[in-house]
Design an enzyme around this catalytic site. Structure first.
Site, PDB file in Angstrom:
ATOM      1  N   HIS A  85       0.846  -1.199   0.000  1.00  0.00           N
ATOM      2  CA  HIS A  85       0.000   0.000   0.000  1.00  0.00           C
ATOM      3  C   HIS A  85       0.882   1.251   0.000  1.00  0.00           C
ATOM      4  CE1 HIS A  85      -3.470   2.559   1.481  1.00  0.00           C
ATOM      5  NE2 HIS A  85      -2.468   3.239   2.025  1.00  0.00           N
ATOM      6  N   GLU A  86       1.865   1.275   0.888  1.00  0.00           N
ATOM      7  CA  GLU A  86       2.727   2.468   0.989  1.00  0.00           C
ATOM      8  C   GLU A  86       3.560   2.657  -0.284  1.00  0.00           C
ATOM      9  OE1 GLU A  86       1.903   4.400   3.201  1.00  0.00           O
ATOM     10  OE2 GLU A  86       0.913   3.027   4.579  1.00  0.00           O
ATOM     11  N   HIS A 142       1.532   4.297  -2.956  1.00  0.00           N
ATOM     12  CA  HIS A 142       1.288   5.737  -2.791  1.00  0.00           C
ATOM     13  C   HIS A 142       2.217   6.581  -3.668  1.00  0.00           C
ATOM     14  CE1 HIS A 142      -1.957   6.563  -0.112  1.00  0.00           C
ATOM     15  NE2 HIS A 142      -1.477   5.856   0.900  1.00  0.00           N
ATOM     16  N   GLU A 147      -5.936   6.970  -1.475  1.00  0.00           N
ATOM     17  CA  GLU A 147      -5.899   5.796  -0.596  1.00  0.00           C
ATOM     18  C   GLU A 147      -6.444   4.561  -1.302  1.00  0.00           C
ATOM     19  OE1 GLU A 147      -4.358   5.546   2.152  1.00  0.00           O
ATOM     20  OE2 GLU A 147      -3.857   7.666   2.252  1.00  0.00           O
ATOM     21  N   ASP A 195      -4.620   1.056  -2.012  1.00  0.00           N
ATOM     22  CA  ASP A 195      -5.178  -0.238  -1.590  1.00  0.00           C
ATOM     23  C   ASP A 195      -5.241  -1.221  -2.752  1.00  0.00           C
ATOM     24  OD1 ASP A 195      -5.587   0.292   1.093  1.00  0.00           O
ATOM     25  OD2 ASP A 195      -7.697   0.827   0.879  1.00  0.00           O
ATOM     26  N   HIS A 233      -9.348   8.369   3.982  1.00  0.00           N
ATOM     27  CA  HIS A 233      -9.596   6.954   3.723  1.00  0.00           C
ATOM     28  C   HIS A 233     -11.108   6.712   3.683  1.00  0.00           C
ATOM     29  CE1 HIS A 233      -5.767   7.154   5.946  1.00  0.00           C
ATOM     30  NE2 HIS A 233      -5.381   6.160   5.184  1.00  0.00           N
ATOM     31  N   ARG A 237     -13.036  -0.234   2.286  1.00  0.00           N
ATOM     32  CA  ARG A 237     -11.658  -0.478   1.853  1.00  0.00           C
ATOM     33  C   ARG A 237     -11.449  -1.970   1.609  1.00  0.00           C
ATOM     34  NH1 ARG A 237      -7.218   2.446   5.429  1.00  0.00           N
ATOM     35  NH2 ARG A 237      -5.914   1.691   3.723  1.00  0.00           N
TER      36      ARG A 237
HETATM   37 ZN   LIG Z   1      -2.412   5.223   2.579  1.00  0.00          ZN
END
Ligand SMILES: [Zn+2]
Length: 229
Positions: free
Chosen positions: A64-65, A68, A126, A130, A191, A197
């Site tokens: 996920h990071e 980004h 976000e 995801d 988020h 999510r």
């Molecule tokens: Zn995030």
């Protein structure tokens, strides 16, 4: 004051000292990812347990990071954290088209208990992180699964390893909120609420539908899936 007018040291430990926080970050002006000790435990990670749990837990957080860096904000910064366009017009155009799918999908998620729709624009970075993240976490898991083979089940859980990956991802990602908190989150948080999510994670992955034998009409296996990469 001794640091005034000196270049910023982006890797100095004082920039990264929140060790007890249970969270993780991507920093676009450093192009860095950051995992405090606080998140390297609990439902996210433990070195002694099966890979499916760690890949579904901290694996999804790490990917996920990383993703980004390629969301609608992170993608505007280059590898040194400088705001500069490094995309070809053609790639950017294709990306913007694909992103529309994610906006639309999340706009259609509705928290029935408070009669409110999720805001697909506000939560877009976000949701990109995801959706892109789980894809990479799952393919990393498939790679390790091929290398080490099937691992033992957890006691009392009659699921195969791949199904356990999804359960671990859902467990790490879920939360239960009171209606007031849910409303506040939809109005102000970058988020989407956790439930949506998790829906975003699984409904866009054909591998999820395959692993759980979801029928074509199943809610968690919609025809329209958003695929960014
Ligand atoms: Zn995030």
């Amino acid at each position: 004051m001794s640091k005034v007018r000196l270049p910023v040291n982006k890797t100095h430990w004082t920039q990264h000292s929140d060790c007890a926080v249970v969270n993780a970050y991507y920093n676009r002006i450093e192009n860095s990812i950051y995992f405090p000790a606080g998140i390297l435990q609990g439902v996210y990670f433990n070195e002694g347990r099966p890979n499916y749990m760690n890949y579904g837990g901290i694996g999804c957080v790490i990917t996920h990071e990383i993703t980004h860096a390629f969301d609608i904000q992170g993608s505007q910064y280059n590898e040194h954290g400088i705001l500069v366009n490094w995309w070809s017009n053609e790639t950017k155009k294709a990306y913007n088209e694909k992103v529309k799918c994610v906006i639309e999908q999340f706009n259609n998620f509705k928290a029935e208990e408070i009669n409110m729709q999720v805001n697909g624009e506000n939560t877009l970075p976000e949701n990109i992180a995801d959706i892109g993240g789980i894809k990479n976490a799952y393919s990393a898991y498939e790679k390790i699964l091929k290398e080490v083979g099937e691992e033992p089940n957890l006691p009392g859980l009659n699921y195969n390893n791949r199904q356990m990956f999804w359960l671990a991802a859902g467990t790490a990602g879920c939360a239960k909120l009171r209606n007031e908190a849910l409303k506040l989150e939809i109005l102000t948080d970058e988020h989407a609420p956790r439930k949506f999510r998790v829906w975003g994670l699984v409904t866009n992955m054909p591998e999820f539908a395959r692993d759980f034998n979801c029928s074509k009409t199943s809610k968690m296996n919609p025809d329209k899936k958003c695929n960014l990469w």
